[in-house]
Motif scaffolding. Structure first.
Motif, PDB file in Angstrom:
ATOM      1  N   LEU A   1       1.018   4.079  -2.962  1.00 59.08           N
ATOM      2  CA  LEU A   1       0.818   5.503  -2.708  1.00 59.08           C
ATOM      3  C   LEU A   1       1.943   6.331  -3.314  1.00 59.08           C
TER       4      LEU A   1
ATOM      5  N   SER B   1       0.824  -1.210   0.000  1.00 62.34           N
ATOM      6  CA  SER B   1       0.000   0.000   0.000  1.00 62.34           C
ATOM      7  C   SER B   1       0.856   1.257   0.000  1.00 62.34           C
TER       8      SER B   1
ATOM      9  N   CYS C   1       1.539   6.457  -7.074  1.00 63.99           N
ATOM     10  CA  CYS C   1       0.362   7.179  -7.574  1.00 63.99           C
ATOM     11  C   CYS C   1       0.400   8.686  -7.330  1.00 63.99           C
ATOM     12  N   ILE C   2       1.184   9.146  -6.382  1.00 68.23           N
ATOM     13  CA  ILE C   2       1.191  10.581  -6.069  1.00 68.23           C
ATOM     14  C   ILE C   2       1.706  11.440  -7.223  1.00 68.23           C
TER      15      ILE C   2
END
Length: 83
Positions: A52, A48, A55-56
């Motif tokens: 993150l 996870s 994807c940021i």
């Protein structure tokens, strides 16, 4: 690939789907390698966090200008400016 000859074919959608497939494949490979040293909860947490981080940058690149232009002004109009 089956819809490549359709009139409404979208290259951005196709490329996004292929990137998603590659990401899920690498995630699965990493999970298999990492499962020898940790339990499933820690593995899920690490995956996870990595997701993150991945994807940021695209989110900031694609959504950042719209957020700066519209998002903050809408929030200030709705809630009011508090300093």
């Amino acid at each position: 690939m089956a819809s490549l000859t359709e009139l409404s074919f979208n290259w951005l959608g196709f490329i996004s789907a292929m990137i998603s497939n590659i990401s899920f494949t690498y995630r699965r490979i990493y999970s298999k390698i990492a499962m020898t040293d940790m339990d499933i909860t820690n593995l899920y947490a690490y995956i996870s966090i990595i997701a993150l981080i991945v994807c940021i940058p695209p989110a900031i690149i694609f959504e950042g200008p719209q957020l700066l232009q519209n998002g903050f002004n809408d929030v200030i109009a709705k809630v009011g400016l508090t300093v």
